[in-house]
Design a protein around this motif. Structure first.
Motif, PDB file in Angstrom:
ATOM      1  N   THR A 147      29.431  15.973-109.834  1.00 30.71           N
ATOM      2  CA  THR A 147      28.873  16.453-108.578  1.00 30.71           C
ATOM      3  C   THR A 147      28.673  15.212-107.651  1.00 30.71           C
ATOM      4  O   THR A 147      28.302  14.113-108.210  1.00 30.71           O
ATOM      5  CB  THR A 147      27.701  17.436-108.458  1.00 30.71           C
ATOM      6  OG1 THR A 147      26.761  16.841-109.424  1.00 30.71           O
ATOM      7  CG2 THR A 147      27.970  18.981-108.979  1.00 30.71           C
ATOM      8  N   PRO A 148      28.691  15.464-106.259  1.00 30.50           N
ATOM      9  CA  PRO A 148      28.518  14.125-105.410  1.00 30.50           C
ATOM     10  C   PRO A 148      27.166  13.684-104.871  1.00 30.50           C
ATOM     11  O   PRO A 148      26.354  14.974-105.059  1.00 30.50           O
ATOM     12  CB  PRO A 148      29.477  14.531-104.423  1.00 30.50           C
ATOM     13  CG  PRO A 148      29.365  15.768-104.343  1.00 30.50           C
ATOM     14  CD  PRO A 148      29.206  16.440-105.524  1.00 30.50           C
ATOM     15  N   TRP A 149      26.936  12.894-104.272  1.00 32.83           N
ATOM     16  CA  TRP A 149      25.578  12.614-103.641  1.00 32.83           C
ATOM     17  C   TRP A 149      25.277  13.012-102.360  1.00 32.83           C
ATOM     18  O   TRP A 149      24.159  13.174-101.912  1.00 32.83           O
ATOM     19  CB  TRP A 149      25.260  11.129-103.468  1.00 32.83           C
ATOM     20  CG  TRP A 149      26.160  10.315-102.902  1.00 32.83           C
ATOM     21  CD1 TRP A 149      27.625   9.846-103.501  1.00 32.83           C
ATOM     22  CD2 TRP A 149      26.496  10.397-101.502  1.00 32.83           C
ATOM     23  NE1 TRP A 149      28.450   9.402-102.418  1.00 32.83           N
ATOM     24  CE2 TRP A 149      27.844   9.526-101.144  1.00 32.83           C
ATOM     25  CE3 TRP A 149      25.832  10.793-100.488  1.00 32.83           C
ATOM     26  CZ2 TRP A 149      28.308   9.506 -99.826  1.00 32.83           C
ATOM     27  CZ3 TRP A 149      26.210  10.469 -98.979  1.00 32.83           C
ATOM     28  CH2 TRP A 149      27.585   9.628 -98.816  1.00 32.83           C
ATOM     29  N   PRO A 174      25.631  14.674-112.532  1.00 30.65           N
ATOM     30  CA  PRO A 174      25.494  14.380-111.190  1.00 30.65           C
ATOM     31  C   PRO A 174      25.630  13.071-110.580  1.00 30.65           C
ATOM     32  O   PRO A 174      25.790  12.096-111.508  1.00 30.65           O
ATOM     33  CB  PRO A 174      23.717  14.649-111.015  1.00 30.65           C
ATOM     34  CG  PRO A 174      23.426  14.945-112.656  1.00 30.65           C
ATOM     35  CD  PRO A 174      24.304  14.591-113.508  1.00 30.65           C
ATOM     36  N   GLU A 176      25.322   9.037-109.470  1.00 29.89           N
ATOM     37  CA  GLU A 176      24.240   8.265-109.470  1.00 29.89           C
ATOM     38  C   GLU A 176      23.472   7.892-108.674  1.00 29.89           C
ATOM     39  O   GLU A 176      22.295   7.455-108.821  1.00 29.89           O
ATOM     40  CB  GLU A 176      25.096   6.763-110.288  1.00 29.89           C
ATOM     41  CG  GLU A 176      26.319   6.516-109.452  1.00 29.89           C
ATOM     42  CD  GLU A 176      27.617   7.069-109.982  1.00 29.89           C
ATOM     43  OE1 GLU A 176      27.807   8.147-110.052  1.00 29.89           O
ATOM     44  OE2 GLU A 176      28.551   6.395-110.109  1.00 29.89           O
ATOM     45  N   GLN A 177      23.874   8.265-107.323  1.00 26.95           N
ATOM     46  CA  GLN A 177      22.915   7.972-106.272  1.00 26.95           C
ATOM     47  C   GLN A 177      21.826   8.738-106.105  1.00 26.95           C
ATOM     48  O   GLN A 177      20.699   8.567-105.620  1.00 26.95           O
ATOM     49  CB  GLN A 177      23.692   7.992-104.967  1.00 26.95           C
ATOM     50  CG  GLN A 177      24.745   7.134-104.636  1.00 26.95           C
ATOM     51  CD  GLN A 177      26.163   7.441-105.238  1.00 26.95           C
ATOM     52  OE1 GLN A 177      26.307   8.193-105.931  1.00 26.95           O
ATOM     53  NE2 GLN A 177      27.043   6.586-104.874  1.00 26.95           N
ATOM     54  N   PRO A 207      30.341   6.579-115.141  1.00 25.99           N
ATOM     55  CA  PRO A 207      31.157   7.928-114.988  1.00 25.99           C
ATOM     56  C   PRO A 207      32.375   7.937-115.633  1.00 25.99           C
ATOM     57  O   PRO A 207      32.751   8.914-116.286  1.00 25.99           O
ATOM     58  CB  PRO A 207      30.981   8.301-113.597  1.00 25.99           C
ATOM     59  CG  PRO A 207      30.852   7.190-112.583  1.00 25.99           C
ATOM     60  CD  PRO A 207      29.975   6.299-113.424  1.00 25.99           C
ATOM     61  N   ALA A 208      33.217   6.983-115.369  1.00 24.21           N
ATOM     62  CA  ALA A 208      34.502   7.050-115.712  1.00 24.21           C
ATOM     63  C   ALA A 208      34.487   6.869-117.235  1.00 24.21           C
ATOM     64  O   ALA A 208      35.486   7.770-117.892  1.00 24.21           O
ATOM     65  CB  ALA A 208      35.259   5.699-115.289  1.00 24.21           C
ATOM     66  N   VAL A 211      33.216  10.380-118.528  1.00 26.99           N
ATOM     67  CA  VAL A 211      33.907  11.591-118.281  1.00 26.99           C
ATOM     68  C   VAL A 211      35.321  11.228-119.077  1.00 26.99           C
ATOM     69  O   VAL A 211      35.790  12.373-119.538  1.00 26.99           O
ATOM     70  CB  VAL A 211      34.216  11.581-116.768  1.00 26.99           C
ATOM     71  CG1 VAL A 211      35.543  12.709-116.476  1.00 26.99           C
ATOM     72  CG2 VAL A 211      33.070  12.084-116.168  1.00 26.99           C
ATOM     73  N   THR A 226      33.441  17.786-107.625  1.00 30.75           N
ATOM     74  CA  THR A 226      33.218  17.509-106.040  1.00 30.75           C
ATOM     75  C   THR A 226      33.209  16.134-105.930  1.00 30.75           C
ATOM     76  O   THR A 226      32.187  15.510-106.505  1.00 30.75           O
ATOM     77  CB  THR A 226      32.339  18.591-105.540  1.00 30.75           C
ATOM     78  OG1 THR A 226      32.549  19.807-105.873  1.00 30.75           O
ATOM     79  CG2 THR A 226      32.133  18.213-104.040  1.00 30.75           C
ATOM     80  N   GLY A 227      33.928  15.456-105.027  1.00 27.56           N
ATOM     81  CA  GLY A 227      34.008  13.998-104.846  1.00 27.56           C
ATOM     82  C   GLY A 227      35.139  13.603-104.020  1.00 27.56           C
ATOM     83  O   GLY A 227      35.895  14.368-103.508  1.00 27.56           O
ATOM     84  N   SER A 228      35.471  12.532-104.257  1.00 24.10           N
ATOM     85  CA  SER A 228      36.507  11.846-103.430  1.00 24.10           C
ATOM     86  C   SER A 228      37.814  12.093-103.898  1.00 24.10           C
ATOM     87  O   SER A 228      37.938  12.438-105.212  1.00 24.10           O
ATOM     88  CB  SER A 228      36.238  10.133-103.384  1.00 24.10           C
ATOM     89  OG  SER A 228      36.695   9.776-104.832  1.00 24.10           O
ATOM     90  N   LEU A 235      41.292  12.454-112.068  1.00 24.90           N
ATOM     91  CA  LEU A 235      40.907  13.213-113.232  1.00 24.90           C
ATOM     92  C   LEU A 235      41.983  14.168-113.725  1.00 24.90           C
ATOM     93  O   LEU A 235      42.472  14.376-114.937  1.00 24.90           O
ATOM     94  CB  LEU A 235      39.915  14.138-112.936  1.00 24.90           C
ATOM     95  CG  LEU A 235      38.315  13.383-112.319  1.00 24.90           C
ATOM     96  CD1 LEU A 235      37.418  14.492-112.122  1.00 24.90           C
ATOM     97  CD2 LEU A 235      37.997  12.811-113.788  1.00 24.90           C
TER      98      LEU A 235
HETATM   99  P1  ADP Z   1      31.906   9.327-103.323  1.00 25.41           P
HETATM  100  O1  ADP Z   1      32.958   8.046-102.956  1.00 25.41           O
HETATM  101  O2  ADP Z   1      31.587  10.308-102.287  1.00 25.41           O
HETATM  102  O3  ADP Z   1      30.629   8.535-104.200  1.00 25.41           O
HETATM  103  P2  ADP Z   1      33.066   9.705-106.042  1.00 25.41           P
HETATM  104  O4  ADP Z   1      34.242  10.315-105.983  1.00 25.41           O
HETATM  105  O5  ADP Z   1      33.241   8.348-106.319  1.00 25.41           O
HETATM  106  O6  ADP Z   1      32.667  10.017-104.527  1.00 25.41           O
HETATM  107  O7  ADP Z   1      31.632  10.456-106.846  1.00 25.41           O
HETATM  108  C1  ADP Z   1      31.930  11.867-107.079  1.00 25.41           C
HETATM  109  C2  ADP Z   1      31.302  11.817-108.391  1.00 25.41           C
HETATM  110  O8  ADP Z   1      32.201  11.491-109.315  1.00 25.41           O
HETATM  111  C3  ADP Z   1      29.903  11.365-109.060  1.00 25.41           C
HETATM  112  O9  ADP Z   1      29.333  12.235-109.604  1.00 25.41           O
HETATM  113  C4  ADP Z   1      30.638  10.175-109.536  1.00 25.41           C
HETATM  114  O10 ADP Z   1      29.677   9.736-110.594  1.00 25.41           O
HETATM  115  C5  ADP Z   1      31.778  10.534-110.235  1.00 25.41           C
HETATM  116  N1  ADP Z   1      32.924   9.553-110.759  1.00 25.41           N
HETATM  117  C6  ADP Z   1      33.120   8.482-110.051  1.00 25.41           C
HETATM  118  N2  ADP Z   1      34.109   7.908-110.640  1.00 25.41           N
HETATM  119  C7  ADP Z   1      34.441   8.576-111.474  1.00 25.41           C
HETATM  120  C8  ADP Z   1      35.445   8.420-112.657  1.00 25.41           C
HETATM  121  N3  ADP Z   1      36.319   7.411-112.498  1.00 25.41           N
HETATM  122  N4  ADP Z   1      35.807   9.468-113.497  1.00 25.41           N
HETATM  123  C9  ADP Z   1      35.022  10.837-113.521  1.00 25.41           C
HETATM  124  N5  ADP Z   1      33.900  10.821-112.290  1.00 25.41           N
HETATM  125  C10 ADP Z   1      33.817   9.715-111.732  1.00 25.41           C
END
Ligand code: ADP
Length: 481
Positions: A147-149, A174, A176-177, A207-208, A211, A226-228, A235
């Motif tokens: 999940t995102p921040w 969750p 990290e922010q 996270p990388a 995960v 949910t994120g970028s 993924l």
């Molecule tokens: P934002 O740019 O909005 O921070 P991210 O996609 O970087 O969005 O982050 C969304 C979620 O994905 C966060 O929980 C983050 O820790 C996680 N995340 C970031 N990079 C990776 C990665 N390489 N693999 C898996 N999860 C990741």
């Protein structure tokens, strides 16, 4: 305030600390707000061991019992909403009113999941000469919820609620922010008496790595992210030779179309709300406004007035309606888009620069709510997600032109229509390539509606009946008597 200045991990029903911790920063002041345990791969694999061990038992649990846990968690969140909203506001920077709204939304999502999980019906097909057929639904198994921040409460509760309701154990990861509010909420869900292993929580700065280790293990049956868009697509690429269910909710580049027959006062309020909510850091935020040329001046006058009335500040300060951006990179992206647009001929109607108050309690990264007019397709802001408080305005003359402009993006999450002619609105609904559409509604996300995007905005849905479906597998059974 919950005791979350030091967020710990949750694995197999117990709280764990980790050898390392990381700082959580208040984006309003840049002060350190607390610490979170920094999980490593060993913790991630222990979490998966626990989830895998709990999967059969949780799947076999009466749906009514699962529903009871979620209802109890929702009630507790509602009872403690004030303190949780303060924590959410401090950690993410959003105004208190928005933090309260997010928590209410999260509780409503848990309640929806509690109800809908009991209705994960299958089907019986008419008997052929051999016998009837059955369509059964069963939980997919252990789920990783990333999940995102930007909505650290509602995104988390949505995934956790739907997965648990469907009968799947969850490993929550969750952002990290914002680990503190996530930990507080997961503690509440766990404290409803969940069996060990049904819910895990991993806060981490890596996270990388974590995960990646989980994705390499076939026992993990689903990822809900949910994120970028960049990380989400990564993924999918990492799936390798193990197919697993993957729900993705990624970026957006939402258009809002204001037709000539719109109620302009309501449209201006709607656009300003859907743009500046969460300081524009929302995947459903309006990025582009297309306004019919005949009402352009009147609409922009209203939008300018409403934008001028927004108040920057700490999210937890009285009267703040727009908080800081999450970090320096977020601010740099916004500044770059504005500079690029202005260099290519856009005009700044209001705002256009960063905000520095000089107050040490407000050392964070603030940008003035901004409206740019005369925006054209060659500008960065016309195709790159802004994730900040900048509205890009373009005029149109014909309906088809507006729809073509709105669809001219690789994203397909949310779109907004403002107008009163139902025939015109219906035609636009048919033609817009977006997963969620608000008609005269700046907040189209509801628990009973499936949330998710088309194109590069995502796949699968959260919410609605589809939300439970996303956590179940389908089995076809042919019966022969
Ligand atoms: P934002 O740019 O909005 O921070 P991210 O996609 O970087 O969005 O982050 C969304 C979620 O994905 C966060 O929980 C983050 O820790 C996680 N995340 C970031 N990079 C990776 C990665 N390489 N693999 C898996 N999860 C990741």
């Amino acid at each position: 305030m919950p005791d979350t200045a030091a967020a710990t991990l949750l694995i197999d029903g117990r709280r764990h600390s980790a050898p390392a911790t990381f700082d959580v920063v208040d984006p309003a002041s840049l002060d350190v707000l607390g610490q979170a345990a920094d999980a490593d791969v060993t913790h991630a694999l222990a979490a998966l061991d626990a989830a895998a061990a709990a999967a059969r038992g949780w799947a076999d649990t009466d749906p009514e019992t699962r529903s009871g846990h979620l209802r109890a968690a929702a009630a507790e969140i509602r009872a403690r909403q004030g303190e949780l909203a303060l924590l959410l506001s401090r950690e993410n920077g959003k105004p208190l009113a928005e933090a309260n709204g997010e928590l209410t939304g999260g509780a409503r999502m848990l309640e929806w999941a509690a109800e809908e999980g009991r209705r994960a019906y299958g089907r019986v097909t008419p008997a052929s000469a051999a016998g009837p057929g059955l369509v059964l639904r069963s939980p997919v198994g252990p789920v990783l919820a990333i999940t995102p921040w930007n909505f650290p409460a509602s995104m988390l509760l949505r995934k956790v609620g739907l997965a648990l309701a469907a009968g799947c154990p969850v490993i929550a990861k969750p952002a990290e922010q914002t680990p503190l509010i996530a930990t507080a909420l997961l503690d509440i869900v766990q404290a409803t008496g969940l069996p060990a292993g049904v819910l895990q929580s991993l806060t981490t700065t890596r996270p990388a790595e974590l995960v990646g280790a989980l994705l390499a293990d076939r026992r993990l049956r689903k990822v809900s992210f949910t994120g970028s868009t960049e990380v989400g697509l990564g993924l999918l690429r990492q799936t390798g030779d193990t197919l697993r269910r993957t729900s993705l909710e990624m970026g957006g580049h939402s258009p809002a179309i204001v037709f000539a027959d719109a109620d302009l006062e309501a449209a201006a309020t709607g656009v300003v709300t859907a743009k500046f909510f969460n300081a524009g850091q929302s995947c459903t935020a309006v990025n582009r406004l297309y306004v019919h040329e005949s009402v352009r001046d009147d609409l922009l006058a209203l939008i300018e007035k409403k934008t001028a009335a927004l108040r920057l500040g700490r999210g937890d300060a009285e009267g703040t309606t727009i908080g800081p951006l999450i970090d320096k990179a977020g601010l740099a992206k916004v500044e770059n888009q504005v500079a690029d647009a202005v260099a290519k001929g856009a005009r700044v109607l209001i705002g256009g620069s960063r905000w520095e108050s000089g107050d040490p309690a407000l050392r964070g990264h603030y940008f003035r709510p901004t409206v740019l007019t005369g925006v054209t397709a060659d500008m960065l802001i016309s195709h790159e997600e802004t994730f900040g408080p900048v509205l890009a305005v373009t005029t149109f003359t014909g309906d088809d032109e507006a729809i073509a402009l709105a669809n001219a993006t690789d994203y397909g999450l949310a779109a907004y229509l403002f107008g009163s002619d139902l025939r015109r609105v219906w035609r636009a609904l048919d033609r817009l390539d977006f997963g969620v559409i608000g008609v005269n509604d700046p907040a189209p996300v509801r628990p009973e509606l499936p949330f998710g995007g088309q194109k590069n905005s995502g796949q699968e849905r959260e919410g609605g009946a589809e939300g439970i479906e996303a956590y179940t597998e389908t089995k076809a059974v042919a019966l022969r008597f």
